[in-house]
Design a protein around this motif. Structure first.
Motif, PDB file in Angstrom:
ATOM      1  N   SER A   1      54.250  57.619   2.136  1.00 14.00           N
ATOM      2  CA  SER A   1      54.370  56.697   3.447  1.00 14.00           C
ATOM      3  C   SER A   1      53.781  57.178   4.615  1.00 14.00           C
ATOM      4  CB  SER A   1      55.991  56.554   3.820  1.00 14.00           C
ATOM      5  OG  SER A   1      56.700  55.879   2.580  1.00 14.00           O
ATOM      6  N   ILE A   2      53.552  56.233   5.987  1.00  9.17           N
ATOM      7  CA  ILE A   2      52.698  56.756   7.222  1.00  9.17           C
ATOM      8  C   ILE A   2      53.639  56.466   8.240  1.00  9.17           C
ATOM      9  CG2 ILE A   2      50.617  56.484   8.175  1.00  9.17           C
ATOM     10  CD1 ILE A   2      49.650  55.190   5.675  1.00  9.17           C
ATOM     11  N   GLU A   3      53.827  57.571   8.921  1.00  6.35           N
ATOM     12  CA  GLU A   3      54.465  57.217  10.447  1.00  6.35           C
ATOM     13  C   GLU A   3      53.218  57.210  11.307  1.00  6.35           C
ATOM     14  OE1 GLU A   3      56.041  58.649  14.516  1.00  6.35           O
ATOM     15  OE2 GLU A   3      54.426  59.523  13.106  1.00  6.35           O
ATOM     16  N   VAL A   4      53.157  56.243  12.402  1.00 11.52           N
ATOM     17  CA  VAL A   4      52.468  56.039  13.384  1.00 11.52           C
ATOM     18  C   VAL A   4      53.123  55.865  14.833  1.00 11.52           C
ATOM     19  CG1 VAL A   4      50.471  55.262  11.865  1.00 11.52           C
ATOM     20  CG2 VAL A   4      52.056  53.549  13.013  1.00 11.52           C
ATOM     21  N   ASP A   5      52.377  55.804  15.724  1.00  8.12           N
ATOM     22  CA  ASP A   5      53.051  55.573  17.037  1.00  8.12           C
ATOM     23  C   ASP A   5      52.439  54.394  17.763  1.00  8.12           C
ATOM     24  OD1 ASP A   5      54.700  58.326  17.450  1.00  8.12           O
ATOM     25  OD2 ASP A   5      52.791  58.903  16.965  1.00  8.12           O
ATOM     26  N   LEU A   6      52.928  53.658  18.442  1.00  2.00           N
ATOM     27  CA  LEU A   6      52.518  52.570  19.130  1.00  2.00           C
ATOM     28  C   LEU A   6      52.555  52.670  20.725  1.00  2.00           C
ATOM     29  CD1 LEU A   6      53.106  49.302  17.406  1.00  2.00           C
ATOM     30  CD2 LEU A   6      51.305  50.549  16.982  1.00  2.00           C
ATOM     31  N   GLN A   7      51.613  52.452  21.532  1.00  2.00           N
ATOM     32  CA  GLN A   7      51.565  52.523  22.969  1.00  2.00           C
ATOM     33  C   GLN A   7      51.009  50.999  23.347  1.00  2.00           C
ATOM     34  OE1 GLN A   7      52.364  54.620  25.100  1.00  2.00           O
ATOM     35  NE2 GLN A   7      52.745  56.503  23.959  1.00  2.00           N
ATOM     36  N   LEU A   8      51.274  50.662  24.795  1.00  2.00           N
ATOM     37  CA  LEU A   8      50.984  49.491  25.291  1.00  2.00           C
ATOM     38  C   LEU A   8      49.863  49.650  26.148  1.00  2.00           C
ATOM     39  CD1 LEU A   8      51.735  46.259  25.630  1.00  2.00           C
ATOM     40  CD2 LEU A   8      53.034  46.912  27.648  1.00  2.00           C
ATOM     41  N   THR A   9      48.830  48.411  26.006  1.00  2.00           N
ATOM     42  CA  THR A   9      47.887  48.625  26.841  1.00  2.00           C
ATOM     43  C   THR A   9      47.877  47.661  28.017  1.00  2.00           C
ATOM     44  OG1 THR A   9      46.703  46.790  25.586  1.00  2.00           O
ATOM     45  CG2 THR A   9      46.252  49.060  24.979  1.00  2.00           C
ATOM     46  N   ALA A  10      46.789  47.701  28.947  1.00  2.00           N
ATOM     47  CA  ALA A  10      46.954  46.624  30.150  1.00  2.00           C
ATOM     48  C   ALA A  10      46.847  45.200  29.818  1.00  2.00           C
ATOM     49  CB  ALA A  10      45.788  47.232  31.188  1.00  2.00           C
ATOM     50  N   ASP A  11      46.208  45.038  28.657  1.00  2.00           N
ATOM     51  CA  ASP A  11      45.906  43.602  28.212  1.00  2.00           C
ATOM     52  C   ASP A  11      46.999  43.310  27.222  1.00  2.00           C
ATOM     53  OD1 ASP A  11      44.708  45.497  26.345  1.00  2.00           O
ATOM     54  OD2 ASP A  11      42.937  44.107  25.895  1.00  2.00           O
ATOM     55  N   GLY A  12      48.086  44.195  26.987  1.00  2.00           N
ATOM     56  CA  GLY A  12      49.085  43.498  26.096  1.00  2.00           C
ATOM     57  C   GLY A  12      48.826  43.934  24.640  1.00  2.00           C
ATOM     58  N   GLU A  13      48.052  44.911  24.377  1.00  2.00           N
ATOM     59  CA  GLU A  13      47.753  45.030  23.070  1.00  2.00           C
ATOM     60  C   GLU A  13      48.422  46.273  22.421  1.00  2.00           C
ATOM     61  OE1 GLU A  13      47.222  44.470  19.792  1.00  2.00           O
ATOM     62  OE2 GLU A  13      45.343  43.545  20.026  1.00  2.00           O
ATOM     63  N   ALA A  14      48.817  46.274  21.248  1.00  2.00           N
ATOM     64  CA  ALA A  14      49.527  47.494  20.595  1.00  2.00           C
ATOM     65  C   ALA A  14      48.486  48.651  20.216  1.00  2.00           C
ATOM     66  CB  ALA A  14      50.521  47.015  19.488  1.00  2.00           C
ATOM     67  N   MET A  15      48.479  49.732  20.665  1.00  2.00           N
ATOM     68  CA  MET A  15      47.302  50.665  19.974  1.00  2.00           C
ATOM     69  C   MET A  15      48.045  51.774  19.361  1.00  2.00           C
ATOM     70  SD  MET A  15      44.404  49.127  20.987  1.00  2.00           S
ATOM     71  CE  MET A  15      43.310  50.655  20.482  1.00  2.00           C
ATOM     72  N   VAL A  16      47.419  52.235  18.311  1.00  2.00           N
ATOM     73  CA  VAL A  16      47.681  53.405  17.564  1.00  2.00           C
ATOM     74  C   VAL A  16      47.623  54.780  18.098  1.00  2.00           C
ATOM     75  CG1 VAL A  16      48.098  54.334  15.341  1.00  2.00           C
ATOM     76  CG2 VAL A  16      47.645  51.876  15.565  1.00  2.00           C
ATOM     77  N   HIS A  17      48.544  55.381  18.871  1.00  2.00           N
ATOM     78  CA  HIS A  17      48.280  56.572  19.494  1.00  2.00           C
ATOM     79  C   HIS A  17      49.557  57.205  20.130  1.00  2.00           C
ATOM     80  CE1 HIS A  17      45.269  59.134  21.411  1.00  2.00           C
ATOM     81  NE2 HIS A  17      45.992  59.350  22.394  1.00  2.00           N
ATOM     82  N   HIS A  18      49.743  58.625  19.735  1.00  2.00           N
ATOM     83  CA  HIS A  18      50.837  58.943  20.438  1.00  2.00           C
ATOM     84  C   HIS A  18      51.239  59.380  21.665  1.00  2.00           C
ATOM     85  CE1 HIS A  18      53.556  62.464  21.327  1.00  2.00           C
ATOM     86  NE2 HIS A  18      54.364  61.982  20.503  1.00  2.00           N
ATOM     87  N   ASP A  19      50.214  59.776  22.530  1.00  2.00           N
ATOM     88  CA  ASP A  19      50.302  60.230  23.893  1.00  2.00           C
ATOM     89  C   ASP A  19      49.957  58.801  24.703  1.00  2.00           C
ATOM     90  OD1 ASP A  19      50.116  62.645  22.697  1.00  2.00           O
ATOM     91  OD2 ASP A  19      48.360  63.059  23.538  1.00  2.00           O
TER      92      ASP A  19
END
Length: 253
Positions: A41-59
């Protein structure tokens, strides 16, 4: 609803099955592909962008893994996809990109990152993307407000609380003292109604996850397992591990 059986059936690769020595970087497509090939299984992180997108990135800011600097929240998804990553030619993925890449071939454990300001745009975007995705997935967060958002916006998706024993200002500067107190002892679990708990391995055993597991029957994941000692602790006190830096022995190649 209860947590899906797959959640504890296989070890969970933390940010994908990454290995920087081989040029496979966390949360990047190669790490996702490696985890799929190894049947984790795969754990990933989501961060929000200025245009409301969900990006896969930890920091929440550029710089550790990438060239450049600046908060992800101050950049658009197109800007972030153009950022160069150190030691790889790969680019940051959106949640939609991730779903297209995985295409149901491995379960996803998605951590919703938070600035602790009550903004629900990230969960809203996650709900929009996952409404079109048919693969197995769950959501989780340290922030009880985001777990509550998962409950309200995606009641059909199993959700979890990520937790540890204490939250000091140095490690959690974005959270207010009241928010940090509210995160203690899984204190908002009755409001958020989680289906599982993910707890820091170095702080197991602990009363709150023990109660969640043995009294309320919630599966207990533990993070992040890196050493043989941590793996032994995980085996004693949790139902499954979120791991990195090694390939669990005895598992499929």
């Amino acid at each position: 609803m209860r947590a899906p059986d797959w959640l504890t059936a296989r070890p969970v690769a933390h940010r994908g099955l990454h290995d920087s020595a081989r040029g496979i970087i966390e949360n990047m497509p190669a790490a996702i592909k490696a985890a799929i090939e190894a049947d984790f299984s795969i754990e990933v992180d989501l961060q929000l962008t200025a245009d409301g997108e969900a990006m896969v990135h930890h920091d929440d800011a550029l710089g550790r893994l990438t060239e450049g600097s600046g908060a992800l929240l101050g950049m658009t998804s197109s800007q972030l996809k153009a950022v160069k990553f150190k030691d790889t030619s790969e680019r940051m993925m959106s949640l939609g990109d991730l779903c297209a890449l995985v295409n149901g071939r491995a379960p996803l454990v998605i951590e919703v990152k938070s600035q602790f300001v009550g903004d629900r745009k990230l969960v809203a975007r996650m709900a929009e993307v996952l409404s079109r995705y048919r693969g197995p997935a769950v959501g989780m967060s340290f922030d009880p407000d985001q777990v509550l958002a998962l409950r309200e916006m995606m009641p059909e998706l199993a959700r979890g609380i990520v937790a540890e024993r204490s939250y000091d200002e140095a490690d959690w500067p974005e959270a207010t003292p009241a928010q940090r107190r509210g995160m203690l002892h899984l204190g908002r679990a009755f409001r958020t109604r989680p289906h599982f708990v993910a707890y820091w391995v170095d702080e197991l055993p602990a009363p709150a996850p023990w109660i969640a597991r043995h009294i309320f029957g919630l599966p207990l994941l533990t993070w992040t397992v890196r050493t043989p000692e941590q793996r032994e602790r995980a085996a004693r006190h949790a139902d499954q591990m979120i791991f990195e830096g090694f390939r669990p022995e005895g598992d499929r190649p």
